[in-house]
Design a protein around this motif. Structure first.
Motif, PDB file in Angstrom:
ATOM      1  N   ARG A  46      -5.072   2.056   3.304  1.00 27.28           N
ATOM      2  CA  ARG A  46      -5.175   3.437   4.262  1.00 27.28           C
ATOM      3  C   ARG A  46      -5.780   4.270   3.411  1.00 27.28           C
ATOM      4  O   ARG A  46      -6.527   5.222   4.014  1.00 27.28           O
ATOM      5  CB  ARG A  46      -3.844   3.592   4.637  1.00 27.28           C
ATOM      6  CG  ARG A  46      -2.908   3.252   5.678  1.00 27.28           C
ATOM      7  CD  ARG A  46      -1.848   3.843   6.028  1.00 27.28           C
ATOM      8  NE  ARG A  46      -1.132   3.228   7.145  1.00 27.28           N
ATOM      9  CZ  ARG A  46       0.239   3.095   7.347  1.00 27.28           C
ATOM     10  NH1 ARG A  46       0.990   4.093   6.625  1.00 27.28           N
ATOM     11  NH2 ARG A  46       0.882   2.633   8.365  1.00 27.28           N
ATOM     12  N   ASP A  47      -5.323   4.403   2.150  1.00 28.33           N
ATOM     13  CA  ASP A  47      -5.861   5.411   1.148  1.00 28.33           C
ATOM     14  C   ASP A  47      -7.379   5.437   0.969  1.00 28.33           C
ATOM     15  O   ASP A  47      -7.799   6.430   0.841  1.00 28.33           O
ATOM     16  CB  ASP A  47      -5.210   5.500  -0.086  1.00 28.33           C
ATOM     17  CG  ASP A  47      -3.568   5.849  -0.110  1.00 28.33           C
ATOM     18  OD1 ASP A  47      -3.161   6.116   0.865  1.00 28.33           O
ATOM     19  OD2 ASP A  47      -2.901   5.376  -0.944  1.00 28.33           O
ATOM     20  N   THR A  48      -7.754   4.160   0.991  1.00 25.85           N
ATOM     21  CA  THR A  48      -9.399   4.030   0.941  1.00 25.85           C
ATOM     22  C   THR A  48     -10.338   3.872   2.277  1.00 25.85           C
ATOM     23  O   THR A  48     -11.445   3.582   2.125  1.00 25.85           O
ATOM     24  CB  THR A  48      -9.593   3.184   0.150  1.00 25.85           C
ATOM     25  OG1 THR A  48      -8.814   1.864   0.467  1.00 25.85           O
ATOM     26  CG2 THR A  48      -8.992   3.296  -1.221  1.00 25.85           C
ATOM     27  N   GLU A  49      -9.329   3.860   3.366  1.00 25.88           N
ATOM     28  CA  GLU A  49      -9.847   3.797   4.768  1.00 25.88           C
ATOM     29  C   GLU A  49     -10.529   2.460   4.878  1.00 25.88           C
ATOM     30  O   GLU A  49     -11.606   2.354   5.232  1.00 25.88           O
ATOM     31  CB  GLU A  49     -10.690   4.962   5.169  1.00 25.88           C
ATOM     32  CG  GLU A  49      -9.912   6.186   5.284  1.00 25.88           C
ATOM     33  CD  GLU A  49     -10.724   7.198   5.737  1.00 25.88           C
ATOM     34  OE1 GLU A  49     -12.016   7.185   5.739  1.00 25.88           O
ATOM     35  OE2 GLU A  49     -10.187   8.451   6.021  1.00 25.88           O
ATOM     36  N   THR A  50     -10.076   1.640   3.948  1.00 32.32           N
ATOM     37  CA  THR A  50     -10.684   0.228   4.202  1.00 32.32           C
ATOM     38  C   THR A  50     -10.106  -0.769   5.285  1.00 32.32           C
ATOM     39  O   THR A  50      -8.816  -0.928   5.558  1.00 32.32           O
ATOM     40  CB  THR A  50     -10.392  -0.746   2.804  1.00 32.32           C
ATOM     41  OG1 THR A  50     -10.857   0.145   1.594  1.00 32.32           O
ATOM     42  CG2 THR A  50     -11.064  -1.991   2.676  1.00 32.32           C
ATOM     43  N   LEU A  51     -11.103  -1.211   6.056  1.00 30.45           N
ATOM     44  CA  LEU A  51     -10.616  -2.154   7.329  1.00 30.45           C
ATOM     45  C   LEU A  51     -10.500  -3.438   6.847  1.00 30.45           C
ATOM     46  O   LEU A  51     -10.176  -4.294   7.941  1.00 30.45           O
ATOM     47  CB  LEU A  51     -11.547  -1.723   8.432  1.00 30.45           C
ATOM     48  CG  LEU A  51     -11.369  -0.276   8.926  1.00 30.45           C
ATOM     49  CD1 LEU A  51     -12.609  -0.046   9.988  1.00 30.45           C
ATOM     50  CD2 LEU A  51     -10.328   0.120   9.239  1.00 30.45           C
ATOM     51  N   GLU A  52     -10.884  -3.945   5.806  1.00 26.02           N
ATOM     52  CA  GLU A  52     -10.988  -5.490   5.654  1.00 26.02           C
ATOM     53  C   GLU A  52      -9.676  -5.983   5.428  1.00 26.02           C
ATOM     54  O   GLU A  52      -8.665  -5.411   5.343  1.00 26.02           O
ATOM     55  CB  GLU A  52     -11.679  -5.635   4.134  1.00 26.02           C
ATOM     56  CG  GLU A  52     -13.243  -5.507   4.185  1.00 26.02           C
ATOM     57  CD  GLU A  52     -13.584  -5.592   2.651  1.00 26.02           C
ATOM     58  OE1 GLU A  52     -13.377  -6.468   1.958  1.00 26.02           O
ATOM     59  OE2 GLU A  52     -14.544  -4.601   2.172  1.00 26.02           O
ATOM     60  N   PRO A  53      -9.462  -7.182   5.752  1.00 20.65           N
ATOM     61  CA  PRO A  53      -8.116  -7.899   5.852  1.00 20.65           C
ATOM     62  C   PRO A  53      -7.421  -8.023   4.551  1.00 20.65           C
ATOM     63  O   PRO A  53      -8.056  -7.960   3.546  1.00 20.65           O
ATOM     64  CB  PRO A  53      -8.253  -9.230   6.517  1.00 20.65           C
ATOM     65  CG  PRO A  53      -9.661  -9.662   6.357  1.00 20.65           C
ATOM     66  CD  PRO A  53     -10.546  -8.324   6.263  1.00 20.65           C
ATOM     67  N   ILE A  54      -6.129  -8.073   4.619  1.00 24.56           N
ATOM     68  CA  ILE A  54      -5.379  -8.473   3.412  1.00 24.56           C
ATOM     69  C   ILE A  54      -5.322 -10.049   3.589  1.00 24.56           C
ATOM     70  O   ILE A  54      -4.860 -10.671   4.639  1.00 24.56           O
ATOM     71  CB  ILE A  54      -4.140  -7.796   3.425  1.00 24.56           C
ATOM     72  CG1 ILE A  54      -4.357  -6.418   3.358  1.00 24.56           C
ATOM     73  CG2 ILE A  54      -3.055  -8.273   2.450  1.00 24.56           C
ATOM     74  CD1 ILE A  54      -3.228  -5.496   3.726  1.00 24.56           C
ATOM     75  N   ALA A  82      -8.069  -5.091  -0.717  1.00 24.61           N
ATOM     76  CA  ALA A  82      -9.545  -4.489  -1.177  1.00 24.61           C
ATOM     77  C   ALA A  82      -9.194  -2.884  -1.182  1.00 24.61           C
ATOM     78  O   ALA A  82     -10.230  -2.339  -0.858  1.00 24.61           O
ATOM     79  CB  ALA A  82     -10.503  -5.097  -0.220  1.00 24.61           C
ATOM     80  N   GLY A  83      -8.378  -2.600  -1.614  1.00 19.70           N
ATOM     81  CA  GLY A  83      -7.943  -1.202  -1.534  1.00 19.70           C
ATOM     82  C   GLY A  83      -8.399  -0.491  -2.916  1.00 19.70           C
ATOM     83  O   GLY A  83      -9.219  -1.267  -3.616  1.00 19.70           O
ATOM     84  N   GLY A  84      -7.841   0.458  -3.528  1.00 23.69           N
ATOM     85  CA  GLY A  84      -8.275   1.053  -4.493  1.00 23.69           C
ATOM     86  C   GLY A  84      -7.998   0.422  -5.671  1.00 23.69           C
ATOM     87  O   GLY A  84      -8.513   0.822  -6.677  1.00 23.69           O
ATOM     88  N   ASN A 141      -8.125  -5.993  -9.482  1.00 25.50           N
ATOM     89  CA  ASN A 141      -9.098  -7.175  -9.326  1.00 25.50           C
ATOM     90  C   ASN A 141     -10.529  -6.208 -10.083  1.00 25.50           C
ATOM     91  O   ASN A 141     -10.560  -5.198 -10.334  1.00 25.50           O
ATOM     92  CB  ASN A 141      -9.602  -7.257  -7.944  1.00 25.50           C
ATOM     93  CG  ASN A 141      -8.580  -7.766  -7.341  1.00 25.50           C
ATOM     94  OD1 ASN A 141      -7.468  -8.734  -7.825  1.00 25.50           O
ATOM     95  ND2 ASN A 141      -8.457  -7.619  -5.785  1.00 25.50           N
ATOM     96  N   GLU A 142     -11.452  -7.249 -10.577  1.00 22.47           N
ATOM     97  CA  GLU A 142     -12.513  -6.809 -11.413  1.00 22.47           C
ATOM     98  C   GLU A 142     -13.578  -5.843 -10.349  1.00 22.47           C
ATOM     99  O   GLU A 142     -14.030  -4.796 -10.784  1.00 22.47           O
ATOM    100  CB  GLU A 142     -13.394  -7.921 -12.044  1.00 22.47           C
ATOM    101  CG  GLU A 142     -12.762  -8.362 -13.158  1.00 22.47           C
ATOM    102  CD  GLU A 142     -13.865  -9.316 -13.493  1.00 22.47           C
ATOM    103  OE1 GLU A 142     -14.765  -9.747 -13.199  1.00 22.47           O
ATOM    104  OE2 GLU A 142     -13.190 -10.283 -14.779  1.00 22.47           O
ATOM    105  N   ASP A 143     -13.644  -6.323  -9.106  1.00 23.77           N
ATOM    106  CA  ASP A 143     -14.590  -5.444  -8.315  1.00 23.77           C
ATOM    107  C   ASP A 143     -13.742  -4.449  -7.447  1.00 23.77           C
ATOM    108  O   ASP A 143     -13.851  -3.380  -7.737  1.00 23.77           O
ATOM    109  CB  ASP A 143     -15.245  -6.561  -7.030  1.00 23.77           C
ATOM    110  CG  ASP A 143     -14.080  -7.378  -6.471  1.00 23.77           C
ATOM    111  OD1 ASP A 143     -12.694  -7.362  -6.934  1.00 23.77           O
ATOM    112  OD2 ASP A 143     -14.448  -8.135  -5.578  1.00 23.77           O
ATOM    113  N   ARG A 144     -12.814  -4.686  -6.861  1.00 25.70           N
ATOM    114  CA  ARG A 144     -11.644  -3.800  -6.359  1.00 25.70           C
ATOM    115  C   ARG A 144     -10.665  -4.373  -5.697  1.00 25.70           C
ATOM    116  O   ARG A 144     -10.354  -5.468  -5.711  1.00 25.70           O
ATOM    117  CB  ARG A 144     -12.621  -2.693  -5.104  1.00 25.70           C
ATOM    118  CG  ARG A 144     -12.816  -3.837  -3.922  1.00 25.70           C
ATOM    119  CD  ARG A 144     -13.629  -3.132  -2.855  1.00 25.70           C
ATOM    120  NE  ARG A 144     -14.149  -3.841  -2.011  1.00 25.70           N
ATOM    121  CZ  ARG A 144     -14.249  -3.775  -0.433  1.00 25.70           C
ATOM    122  NH1 ARG A 144     -13.827  -2.430  -0.313  1.00 25.70           N
ATOM    123  NH2 ARG A 144     -14.905  -4.424   0.202  1.00 25.70           N
ATOM    124  N   GLY A 145      -9.675  -3.667  -5.616  1.00 26.85           N
ATOM    125  CA  GLY A 145      -8.384  -3.992  -4.907  1.00 26.85           C
ATOM    126  C   GLY A 145      -7.448  -4.686  -5.990  1.00 26.85           C
ATOM    127  O   GLY A 145      -7.751  -4.428  -7.353  1.00 26.85           O
TER     128      GLY A 145
END
Lengths: 136, 163
Positions: B65-73, B91-93, B136-140
Motif C-alpha cells: 500500500r505504502d509503495t502503491e505496488t500491485l504485484e502479488p505477495i 515487493a514493497g519498500g 531483499n536485494e532488489d526490493r521488498g
C-alpha cells in the motif's frame, strides 16, 4: 495418482466448504447491554481486514459515554497483532474515562497470542460474560 | 495460485500468490494451516503457523500500500532437510534496516512492539525463534520461518517425486 500437494489443496477446498471455513470467513460484531456493561460480542477471525469493524464499534461505544465494556471473544477462532492493537486502543479509550475493558475468552489460539505479548496481564480475562459482570 | 516448480525435488514447493489486499490474508492463513496440518503438525503448531503467516502478510499488504505496488505477495512452503519452511515474499519498500537489526538482536520485544508498530514481526520471532526477516536485494522483504521436523508427526510424508 494423487500427490501430496493435490491432497493439501483438497484440504484447503474443504476448509472453504466446511462450517469451520464459513465461520472463519464471516465476521460479526454486535453489542448488547448487561446492566452497566456494554457487551461487544465478536465472531470470526480478527485480522487486518476485520479489525476496523471492531475498532469502529469500540470507538462508537465510548463515544456514547459507555466506559464499562466486555469484549466477548468466545466466538473468535483467530486473532493476530492487528486485533490485539485494536483491543489496546479500546482499553486506552476507556481508561481516559476511568473505565474498564474486560475480555471473555477461552480460545487457546487467542489466549496464546495474549500470553506471548504479555497482554494477559493487561486485560482482565474471564471465562464467561457472567463471570466478567460478576467481577465488576 | 498453487503451483510447483519443475527444477527437481530439492526445490519442489507449494506456492500461493495473493493480491496485496487485506481480505486475502485469511486465504493465506487457510493455505498455510492446511499445509502444516497435512505434514502432521499438531494443532498448536498449525495455529502458530497461521499467526506467523498472517503477521507477515499484514506487513506485506501495508508495504505494498505504502509503495502503491500491485504485484502479488508470494507465500511458499517447502520441505528442507525434513523441516517445513514457509516464506512470505513481498515487493514493497523493504523492511527498515535498523528495525531489522533490532528485531534480529532481540532488542524489540512483543510488548514494546505493540506500541512501536512492529508487534507482528516480534510475534513471529517469538513463535519461531529462528525466523528471518530480511530486506531483499532488489526490493521488498522476505519473512522465512521453519517448523522443525520434530514438531511434525512421525508419519509425515516426505516431499514426493512428481514423476
Amino acid at each position: 495418482m494423487t500427490v501430496w500437494w493435490e491432497r493439501a489443496l483438497g484440504n484447503l477446498a474443504r476448509l472453504y466448504l466446511s462450517n469451520e471455513g464459513v465461520a472463519a470467513i464471516d465476521f460479526v460484531v454486535e453489542s448488547r447491554q448487561e446492566g452497566p456493561w456494554t457487551v461487544v460480542d465478536v465472531q470470526g477471525e480478527v485480522d487486518m481486514f476485520t479489525a476496523p469493524k471492531l475498532r469502529e464499534r469500540l470507538v462508537e461505544t465510548v463515544d456514547q459515554g459507555r466506559y464499562k465494556i466486555i469484549v466477548n471473544l468466545q466466538g473468535v477462532s483467530f486473532m493476530d497483532s492487528t486485533g490485539l492493537g485494536t483491543l489496546v486502543g479500546g482499553l486506552k479509550r476507556v481508561k481516559e474515562h476511568e473505565g474498564v475493558l474486560s475480555l471473555v475468552c477461552s480460545s487457546r489460539p487467542v489466549l496464546r497470542v495474549l500470553s506471548i505479548t504479555g497482554l494477559n496481564n493487561v486485560f482482565p480475562i474471564h471465562e464467561s460474560v457472567e463471570q466478567a459482570v460478576a467481577a465488576g | 495460485m498453487a503451483s510447483r516448480t519443475d527444477q527437481g525435488t530439492a526445490t519442489e514447493q507449494l506456492r500461493l500468490s495473493i493480491p496485496p489486499e487485506a481480505d486475502y490474508i485469511a486465504m493465506a492463513r487457510m493455505f498455510s494451516g492446511s499445509v502444516a496440518r497435512h505434514f502432521g503438525c499438531d494443532e498448536d503448531v498449525v495455529e502458530d503457523v497461521k499467526v506467523a503467516v498472517s503477521e507477515a502478510c499484514t506487513n506485506s499488504v501495508k508495504a505494498h500500500r505504502d509503495t502503491e505496488t500491485l504485484e502479488p505477495i508470494e507465500l511458499l512452503a517447502r520441505l528442507v532437510d525434513g523441516d517445513l519452511q514457509f516464506e512470505v515474499v513481498d515487493a514493497g519498500g523493504g523492511i527498515d534496516t535498523e528495525l531489522q537489526k533490532a528485531i534480529s538482536d532481540g532488542a524489540v520485544t512483543p510488548a514494546a512492539g505493540l506500541y512501536e508498530g512492529s508487534l507482528g514481526l516480534t510475534l513471529i520471532r517469538s513463535l519461531f525463534p529462528g525466523a528471518e526477516i530480511v530486506r531483499n536485494e532488489d526490493r521488498g522483504t522476505t519473512v522465512r520461518f521453519v517448523v522443525p521436523a520434530g514438531q511434525m508427526s512421525a508419519g509425515t510424508e516426505a516431499m514426493p517425486s512428481f514423476d
